[in-house]
Design an enzyme around this catalytic site. Structure first.
Site, PDB file in Angstrom:
ATOM      1  N   LYS A  54       0.819  -1.353  -0.066  1.00  0.00           N
ATOM      2  CA  LYS A  54       0.000  -0.067   0.204  1.00  0.00           C
ATOM      3  C   LYS A  54       0.919   1.065  -0.098  1.00  0.00           C
ATOM      4  O   LYS A  54       0.437   2.211  -0.691  1.00  0.00           O
ATOM      5  CB  LYS A  54      -0.975   0.039   1.220  1.00  0.00           C
ATOM      6  CG  LYS A  54      -2.176  -0.952   1.033  1.00  0.00           C
ATOM      7  CD  LYS A  54      -2.792  -1.313   2.517  1.00  0.00           C
ATOM      8  CE  LYS A  54      -4.033  -2.317   2.218  1.00  0.00           C
ATOM      9  NZ  LYS A  54      -4.505  -2.662   3.450  1.00  0.00           N
ATOM     10  N   GLN A  98      -4.747  -1.292   9.625  1.00  0.00           N
ATOM     11  CA  GLN A  98      -4.450  -2.721   9.008  1.00  0.00           C
ATOM     12  C   GLN A  98      -5.034  -3.705  10.013  1.00  0.00           C
ATOM     13  O   GLN A  98      -4.611  -3.794  11.182  1.00  0.00           O
ATOM     14  CB  GLN A  98      -2.825  -2.937   8.710  1.00  0.00           C
ATOM     15  CG  GLN A  98      -2.776  -4.284   7.931  1.00  0.00           C
ATOM     16  CD  GLN A  98      -3.476  -4.223   6.442  1.00  0.00           C
ATOM     17  OE1 GLN A  98      -3.356  -3.275   5.794  1.00  0.00           O
ATOM     18  NE2 GLN A  98      -4.158  -5.191   6.158  1.00  0.00           N
ATOM     19  N   ASP A 121     -11.041   3.173   4.277  1.00  0.00           N
ATOM     20  CA  ASP A 121     -11.306   1.708   3.933  1.00  0.00           C
ATOM     21  C   ASP A 121     -12.971   1.738   4.013  1.00  0.00           C
ATOM     22  O   ASP A 121     -13.462   0.541   3.523  1.00  0.00           O
ATOM     23  CB  ASP A 121     -11.043   1.240   5.299  1.00  0.00           C
ATOM     24  CG  ASP A 121      -9.678  -0.032   4.949  1.00  0.00           C
ATOM     25  OD1 ASP A 121      -9.362  -0.276   3.433  1.00  0.00           O
ATOM     26  OD2 ASP A 121      -9.010  -0.102   5.714  1.00  0.00           O
TER      27      ASP A 121
END
Ligand code: NAP
Length: 291
Positions: A54, A98, A121
């Site tokens: 990422k 994460q 997200d």
């Protein structure tokens, strides 16, 4: 094999290029580049690889990647303090924690503390509610990527019969909401569904997000169906999808491969969401439908 292969890798490269092309204008308007903060707690090997890729993808499109690596001894209070610091940081447009977090941490509480307007997200309940009620927010990256691939292949999805297999908050549920918003007729199947092949037989669109290697069989599908395989499973050291690719490819009209289908779309959509968040926060106009 009769199915066309849906090349998610190429589509994602195009999306990343569209994002990269818009960064300089944002910089010219604000004097800064969009910033994505990624928080990793502990040293889970898969998460470490995801965070690294990422960061790399973020820098490649010209945005700023701010990586925060915390030891697995981090307390809930310390993690929340970091999230709040990132919420208050004007150079941070997107925050991603994460998952999975180490077992002693409460992921739900951490996600709730992320500013919903930096929640790239799309996991915050406010963004889930915005999606459910048709209000603009942030949509989870994987189902958003699936919709992009479907619209690229099929155009208008109105009136098509869609079956989504899997009802997780990350993939299945938002996928069903996105397809409903595009006027598809959606059936959401899960582990308690009786007779899954019965539903698949009528489906123009199948999205499989189950987590069971090569589970969906070709002879369950309607001939010509478009099949999106979200699954990422390990079988004998090989990455496999949730659909039996060889069987499905002889019946479907189009299918995503694993790897090279949905997977690359997820990070590309994360970059898109970060660019969108930056424009919204700064009030810089952006035609979001064009990316
Ligand atoms: P999840 O949270 O474990 O959810 C799996 C879903 O599948 C559940 O709703 C479950 O039903 C359903 N299911 C399980 N067995 C079933 C069966 N025999 N028949 C019908 N439905 C069944 O998984 P997830 O996070 O949504 O992920 C799904 C898959 O996508 C995994 O392989 C994951 O690795 C992959 N994934 C890929 C990406 C990407 O970037 N490509 C991103 C996210 C996830 P119940 O609700 O009844 O338990």
């Amino acid at each position: 094999m009769t199915a066309q292969i849906i090349d998610g890798k190429a589509f994602a490269a195009g999306l990343r290029a569209r994002v990269a092309a818009l960064v300089p204008a944002f910089h010219a308007a604000t004097g800064r580049t969009p910033g994505l903060a990624v928080v990793l707690v502990g040293e889970d090997p898969a998460s470490t690889v995801y965070v690294r890729s990422k960061g790399k993808a973020t820098r490649e499109v010209g945005m700023e990647s701010l990586e925060h690596r915390l030891p697995d001894t981090t307390t809930q209070g310390e993690l929340i303090a970091l999230v709040e610091q990132l919420n208050d940081d004007p150079t941070v447009d997107g925050i991603l924690v994460q998952l999975p977090l180490p077992a002693h941490l409460d992921a739900q509480e951490v996600l709730l503390r992320i500013d919903p307007d930096k929640d790239v997200d799309g996991f915050h309940p406010i963004n889930a509610g915005r999606l459910a009620t048709g209000v603009s927010g942030f949509v989870p990256c994987t189902p958003w990527g699936c919709v992009m691939l479907l619209e690229d292949r099929l155009g208008d999805l109105s009136g098509l019969d869609a079956v989504v297999i899997g009802r997780s908050n990350i993939v299945g549920k938002p996928m069903a909401a996105l397809l409903t918003a595009r006027n598809a007729t959606v059936t959401l199947c899960h582990s308690r569904t009786r007779n899954l092949p019965h539903y698949l037989r009528h489906a123009d669109i199948v999205v499989a997000a189950i987590g069971r290697s090569r589970f969906v069989q070709g002879d369950w599908l309607k001939p010509g169906a478009t099949v999106i395989d979200v699954g990422m499973n390990r079988e004998d050291g090989r990455l496999t999808g949730d659909v039996d690719f060889d069987g499905a490819a002889s019946v479907a009209g189009a299918i995503t491969p694993v790897p090279g289908g949905v997977g690359p779309m997820t990070i590309a959509c994360l970059l898109r969401n970060t660019l969108v968040a930056a424009h919204r926060r700064e009030g810089v106009p952006l035609d979001e439908r064009s990316i």
